[in-house]
Motif scaffolding. Structure first.
Motif, short mmCIF file in Angstrom:
data_model
loop_
_atom_site.label_atom_id
_atom_site.label_comp_id
_atom_site.label_asym_id
_atom_site.label_seq_id
_atom_site.Cartn_x
_atom_site.Cartn_y
_atom_site.Cartn_z
N GLY A 1 -0.91 4.90 -8.22
CA GLY A 1 -0.08 3.79 -7.76
C GLY A 1 -0.28 2.53 -8.59
O GLY A 1 0.70 1.89 -9.00
N ILE A 2 -1.53 2.17 -8.86
CA ILE A 2 -1.75 0.95 -9.63
C ILE A 2 -1.36 1.16 -11.09
O ILE A 2 -0.86 0.24 -11.74
N ALA A 3 -1.53 2.39 -11.59
CA ALA A 3 -1.08 2.67 -12.96
C ALA A 3 0.44 2.47 -13.06
O ALA A 3 0.93 1.89 -14.04
N GLY A 4 1.16 2.95 -12.06
CA GLY A 4 2.61 2.77 -12.06
C GLY A 4 2.99 1.30 -12.04
O GLY A 4 3.96 0.89 -12.69
N ARG A 5 2.28 0.51 -11.27
CA ARG A 5 2.57 -0.93 -11.20
C ARG A 5 2.33 -1.60 -12.56
O ARG A 5 3.15 -2.39 -13.04
N LEU A 6 1.20 -1.29 -13.17
CA LEU A 6 0.85 -1.93 -14.45
C LEU A 6 1.82 -1.51 -15.55
O LEU A 6 2.30 -2.36 -16.33
N ASP B 1 -4.59 -4.11 0.44
CA ASP B 1 -3.86 -3.70 1.64
C ASP B 1 -2.35 -3.79 1.50
O ASP B 1 -1.62 -3.42 2.42
N ARG B 2 -1.87 -4.31 0.38
CA ARG B 2 -0.44 -4.52 0.23
C ARG B 2 0.19 -3.53 -0.73
O ARG B 2 -0.49 -2.88 -1.52
N THR B 3 1.50 -3.43 -0.65
CA THR B 3 2.25 -2.55 -1.53
C THR B 3 3.19 -3.39 -2.39
O THR B 3 3.39 -4.59 -2.15
N ALA B 4 3.79 -2.75 -3.38
CA ALA B 4 4.72 -3.44 -4.27
C ALA B 4 5.89 -4.03 -3.46
O ALA B 4 6.37 -3.38 -2.53
N PRO B 5 6.30 -5.25 -3.78
CA PRO B 5 5.91 -6.06 -4.92
C PRO B 5 4.82 -7.10 -4.64
O PRO B 5 4.58 -7.97 -5.47
N ASP B 6 4.19 -7.03 -3.49
CA ASP B 6 3.26 -8.08 -3.08
C ASP B 6 1.80 -7.77 -3.34
O ASP B 6 0.92 -8.50 -2.90
N ASP B 7 1.52 -6.69 -4.06
CA ASP B 7 0.12 -6.31 -4.26
C ASP B 7 -0.50 -6.93 -5.51
O ASP B 7 -1.72 -7.08 -5.59
N LEU B 8 0.31 -7.31 -6.48
CA LEU B 8 -0.22 -7.88 -7.72
C LEU B 8 0.11 -9.36 -7.81
O LEU B 8 1.22 -9.78 -7.50
N LEU B 9 -0.86 -10.13 -8.30
CA LEU B 9 -0.70 -11.58 -8.45
C LEU B 9 -1.27 -12.02 -9.79
O LEU B 9 -2.40 -11.68 -10.13
N LEU B 10 -0.47 -12.73 -10.54
CA LEU B 10 -0.91 -13.32 -11.80
C LEU B 10 -0.50 -14.78 -11.78
O LEU B 10 0.68 -15.10 -11.85
N GLN C 1 -9.46 14.35 -16.21
CA GLN C 1 -8.19 14.85 -16.76
C GLN C 1 -7.06 14.64 -15.78
O GLN C 1 -5.93 14.29 -16.16
N LEU C 2 -7.34 14.87 -14.50
CA LEU C 2 -6.33 14.64 -13.46
C LEU C 2 -5.89 13.18 -13.47
O LEU C 2 -4.69 12.88 -13.39
N LEU C 3 -6.85 12.26 -13.58
CA LEU C 3 -6.50 10.83 -13.55
C LEU C 3 -5.65 10.44 -14.75
O LEU C 3 -4.70 9.65 -14.62
N TRP C 4 -5.95 10.99 -15.93
CA TRP C 4 -5.10 10.67 -17.08
C TRP C 4 -3.72 11.30 -16.92
O TRP C 4 -2.72 10.76 -17.37
N GLY C 5 -3.67 12.45 -16.24
CA GLY C 5 -2.36 13.01 -15.89
C GLY C 5 -1.59 12.08 -14.98
O GLY C 5 -0.38 11.91 -15.12
N ASN C 6 -2.30 11.44 -14.05
CA ASN C 6 -1.66 10.46 -13.18
C ASN C 6 -1.13 9.28 -13.99
O ASN C 6 -0.04 8.75 -13.71
N ALA C 7 -1.90 8.84 -14.97
CA ALA C 7 -1.46 7.71 -15.80
C ALA C 7 -0.20 8.08 -16.59
O ALA C 7 0.73 7.27 -16.72
N GLY C 8 -0.18 9.32 -17.10
CA GLY C 8 1.01 9.76 -17.82
C GLY C 8 2.21 9.90 -16.91
O GLY C 8 3.34 9.49 -17.25
N SER C 9 1.99 10.46 -15.72
CA SER C 9 3.08 10.60 -14.75
C SER C 9 3.60 9.24 -14.32
O SER C 9 4.82 9.04 -14.17
N ALA C 10 2.68 8.28 -14.13
CA ALA C 10 3.10 6.93 -13.74
C ALA C 10 3.93 6.27 -14.83
O ALA C 10 4.93 5.59 -14.54
N LEU C 11 3.53 6.47 -16.08
CA LEU C 11 4.29 5.90 -17.20
C LEU C 11 5.69 6.52 -17.26
O LEU C 11 6.68 5.81 -17.43
N ALA C 12 5.76 7.84 -17.11
CA ALA C 12 7.07 8.50 -17.13
C ALA C 12 7.93 8.05 -15.96
O ALA C 12 9.15 7.88 -16.10
N GLY C 13 7.31 7.84 -14.80
CA GLY C 13 8.07 7.36 -13.65
C GLY C 13 8.63 5.97 -13.88
O GLY C 13 9.79 5.68 -13.52
N SER C 14 7.83 5.10 -14.46
CA SER C 14 8.31 3.75 -14.79
C SER C 14 9.48 3.82 -15.76
O SER C 14 10.47 3.09 -15.63
#
Length: 237
Positions: free
Chosen positions: A62-67, A94-103, A147-160
């Motif tokens: 989830g956070i990979a997809g956001r970033l 505790d929050r979800t997009a779009p209120d979970d990230l703050l810069l 390896q699973l986590l890097w698969g998640n990062a790749g899946s998140a990038l493709a989803g974005s």
């Protein structure tokens, strides 16, 4: 830099900026060990699972997809890559997009015109600057496959990419859609993402078949995701 246009693409592309409203500041934490621990607890409860590996996997994806969404969306639509790894990025467990990230004060990395250089900025800022430390923290917290986590990062990038590519086509911005696809193809040449799955261009838009599973099928009532290796077993060579 301005990031307001990104919210129109979808909630995963939006980023809260400025100071947190009074009373909320304590809820936003640096994107590190404590925020991750609390997020995994939240995901564990919301999924109704007792398997912390599943919750850690879903939290990481989830956070990979956001970033990826914020950085890729800005690179394509604004021509600038936001400096998300500068240390000011905050995450609300505790929050979800779009209120979970703050810069508080968004800043851009030095502008570049070469697509390869822009992809390198994305890789340095998101992949190496944020996801590598988060990958280490996740595996320290819970014994989940690296390896699973890097698969998640790749899946998140493709989803974005899929969301952004579709939006660009709907907005009659084919050049931006092509630029997004080209940037992501280059990112998948990064050693950490190479081999996590297969990215294809189809008439309906980009598709991705990953080589690992995020474990969501272990959630009560869960199933398999559209790009899951359990749906797309490896093809015979």
């Amino acid at each position: 830099m301005r990031l307001t246009e990104l919210a129109g693409v979808g909630p995963f592309f939006a980023l809260r900026t400025g100071d947190a409203p009074e009373g909320e500041g304590g809820g936003y934490l640096p994107l590190g060990d404590e925020a991750l621990r609390l997020r995994v607890e939240t995901v564990t409860s919301r999924l109704g699972t007792t398997d912390r590996r599943v919750a850690a996997s879903i939290a990481f994806q989830g956070i990979a997809g956001r970033l990826w969404s914020v950085a890729l969306g800005s690179a394509v639509l604004n021509g600038q890559v936001p400096d998300l790894a500068a240390g000011d990025l905050r995450w609300h467990p505790d929050r979800t997009a779009p209120d979970d990230l703050l810069l508080a004060v968004p800043a851009a990395l030095p502008p570049v015109t070469d697509p390869a250089a822009q992809a390198a900025q994305l890789a340095a800022g998101v992949l190496h600057g944020l996801l590598v430390p988060l990958h280490h923290a996740t595996r320290t917290l819970t014994p989940v496959s690296g390896q699973l986590l890097w698969g998640n990062a790749g899946s998140a990038l493709a989803g974005s990419l899929r969301v952004l590519h579709t939006w660009c086509r709907q907005q009659h911005r084919p050049q931006d859609a092509d630029r997004a696809l080209a940037l992501v193809r280059t990112l998948f040449e990064e050693p950490l993402l190479r081999g996590t799955g297969t990215l294809r261009r189809t008439p309906g838009g980009p598709s991705f078949e990953r080589r690992t599973c995020c474990l969501y099928y272990r959630v009560p009532g869960g199933g398999t995701c559209g790009d899951c290796v359990l749906r797309h077993p490896p093809r015979a060579r």
